[in-house]
Write a protein that holds these residues in place. Structure first.
Motif, PDB file in Angstrom:
ATOM      1  N   GLU A  52       0.839  -1.208   0.000  1.00 59.23           N
ATOM      2  CA  GLU A  52       0.000   0.000   0.000  1.00 59.23           C
ATOM      3  C   GLU A  52       0.872   1.256   0.000  1.00 59.23           C
ATOM      4  O   GLU A  52       0.573   2.226  -0.711  1.00 59.23           O
ATOM      5  CB  GLU A  52      -0.908  -0.001   1.231  1.00 59.23           C
ATOM      6  CG  GLU A  52      -1.992  -1.062   1.230  1.00 59.23           C
ATOM      7  CD  GLU A  52      -2.810  -1.039   2.499  1.00 59.23           C
ATOM      8  OE1 GLU A  52      -2.729  -0.040   3.244  1.00 59.23           O
ATOM      9  OE2 GLU A  52      -3.534  -2.029   2.761  1.00 59.23           O
ATOM     10  N   GLY A 105       2.096   2.215  -3.396  1.00 58.98           N
ATOM     11  CA  GLY A 105       1.086   2.406  -4.428  1.00 58.98           C
ATOM     12  C   GLY A 105       0.497   1.138  -5.001  1.00 58.98           C
ATOM     13  O   GLY A 105      -0.002   1.143  -6.135  1.00 58.98           O
ATOM     14  N   LYS A 142       7.116  11.589  -5.891  1.00 63.77           N
ATOM     15  CA  LYS A 142       6.740  10.178  -5.877  1.00 63.77           C
ATOM     16  C   LYS A 142       7.723   9.396  -5.011  1.00 63.77           C
ATOM     17  O   LYS A 142       8.936   9.575  -5.126  1.00 63.77           O
ATOM     18  CB  LYS A 142       6.736   9.618  -7.304  1.00 63.77           C
ATOM     19  CG  LYS A 142       5.715  10.295  -8.219  1.00 63.77           C
ATOM     20  CD  LYS A 142       5.820   9.763  -9.636  1.00 63.77           C
ATOM     21  CE  LYS A 142       4.833  10.462 -10.557  1.00 63.77           C
ATOM     22  NZ  LYS A 142       4.959   9.989 -11.957  1.00 63.77           N
ATOM     23  N   SER A 181       7.716   3.404  -5.416  1.00 68.19           N
ATOM     24  CA  SER A 181       6.400   3.444  -6.056  1.00 68.19           C
ATOM     25  C   SER A 181       6.519   3.538  -7.567  1.00 68.19           C
ATOM     26  O   SER A 181       5.541   3.348  -8.296  1.00 68.19           O
ATOM     27  CB  SER A 181       5.581   4.624  -5.525  1.00 68.19           C
ATOM     28  OG  SER A 181       6.132   5.866  -5.944  1.00 68.19           O
TER      29      SER A 181
END
Length: 386
Positions: free
Chosen positions: A46, A49, A168, A172
């Motif tokens: 999670e 992502g 980001k 991810s």
């Protein structure tokens, strides 16, 4: 007068909730890989992502298995940096491939992407960048090179958990991304690591490789179809990681605040000591990309009369612990015996000889940073060449 409290270069932080969670796992009777590992992997997925994540006993195993998942083996070449913990290149040798060292950028201290293309040969299969002290390379350029030459990328992000690239999270995005959870990392499971993969097929292969190549077939059968090892993470380690994830935001905030103090106080001390012309190289002053895993300076050895080891001893006498991260890998006997030379990567040789890691961990105080800055600059002034 009593000696000042010793400041180690790092110290892990495990709160009472973590201790209680470990005790609960120990009382449960299931202490090896089990439900807490599954929960930790799901939570990490999670965090990244939704990408598949598998955990391992240490960060070396994550890189080794990443190479295996990528199909790297005998006869292949992997481009990497000479400034890293030696595990980075050892795992390349371990799968039978050849590390190809590219010199570093003197500012970021990461692999110099401008020099990567010249190192690519028909045998090159992958690039393994290292994000020193948590600072990532230019990801856009890295993947542009990889795509142009059809290379896999195995990101040695051992020190970069919580770092970002243009908003980001590292992990991810990208190809195969390896993290370490060793005791001194920003997120620690005492020992451990995780690998972020691209799809479930890679994740299933990683699972087999971490536990003797085992494939379970129903309740009463099993098979082994690949050569694996014993690299699984335990539930004891996993529950520590789950608790550390809860504390990570506050840890990150504190690390950044301490880094700001370092910049401000070191510069203030240099000015006060009349040493503004001293070439003490500070890290990249980024508060968006890096997780401030470490705060490293490069000593001006050509402007002082002592070497790094003596600087470290002087700081130790002041109650300040330091580290060296890292000497150039090409200077180790194992690599010299294979024909590698530090002279082939001169910037890495200089940085590796001069870099010094100062203490940085969330439990430090602002006063600690003041002591360290004053102590370091005082030593540089004392031994400044005339």
């Amino acid at each position: 007068m009593s000696a000042p409290t010793f400041i180690p270069f790092t110290r892990p932080n495990f709160n009472q909730e973590t201790i209680d969670a470990v005790a609960e796992v120990l009382r449960s009777g299931w202490v090896t890989s089990g439900p807490k590992l599954a929960e930790f992997e799901s939570t990490l997925s999670e965090y990244f992502g939704g990408r598949p994540v598998r955990c391992f006993a240490n960060g070396t195993a994550t890189m080794k298995i990443a190479l295996q998942v990528a199909g790297i083996g005998p006869g292949d070449e992997v481009i990497t940096t000479p400034i890293s913990w030696v595990a980075t290149s050892n795992v390349i040798l371990g799968v039978g491939a050849k590390p190809v060292f590219v010199d570093i950028d003197p500012i970021t201290r990461n692999i110099d992407l401008n020099k990567v293309a010249n190192a690519i040969t028909p045998k090159t299969r992958a690039i393994m960048p290292v994000y020193l002290a948590g600072l990532p390379v230019d990801m856009d350029r890295l993947y542009a090179i990889a795509n142009q030459y059809k290379l896999r990328v195995i990101e040695d992000a051992a020190q970069a958990f919580g770092s970002q690239w243009q908003g980001k999270r590292i992990g991810s995005i990208g190809d195969l991304v390896s993290f370490s959870f060793q005791a001194n990392k920003n997120l620690s499971t005492v020992e451990g690591g995780c690998l972020v993969l691209n799809n479930e097929a890679e994740a299933k292969l990683a699972e087999k490789l971490r536990l003797q190549g085992l494939t379970r077939q129903g309740m009463d059968g099993m098979d082994v179809d690949v050569l694996g090892g014993k690299d699984n993470l335990t539930d004891v380690n996993a529950v520590i990681g789950l608790e550390q994830l809860k504390q990570l935001p506050s840890y990150q905030t504190r690390r950044a605040a301490l880094a700001r103090q370092y910049f401000d106080l070191i510069r203030t001390e240099l000015k006060s000591a009349g040493l503004e012309d001293l070439n003490l190289e500070l890290p990249v002053e980024s508060f968006t990309d890096t997780n401030w895993h470490m705060f490293q300076v490069v000593l001006p050895l050509d402007q002082i009369t002592i070497d790094r080891a003596q600087v470290m001893m002087e700081l130790k006498d002041l109650g300040i612990g330091t580290g060296v991260h890292y000497p150039a890998i090409t200077g180790f006997t194992l690599y010299k015996d294979q024909g590698y030379k530090t002279s082939d990567t001169p910037i890495a040789e200089r940085i590796g000889r001069s870099i010094l890691t100062l203490p940085l961990f969330p439990a430090m105080t602002d006063e600690d940073i003041g002591r360290i800055a004053k102590g370091l600059v005082g030593i540089l002034k004392k031994y400044r060449k005339n």
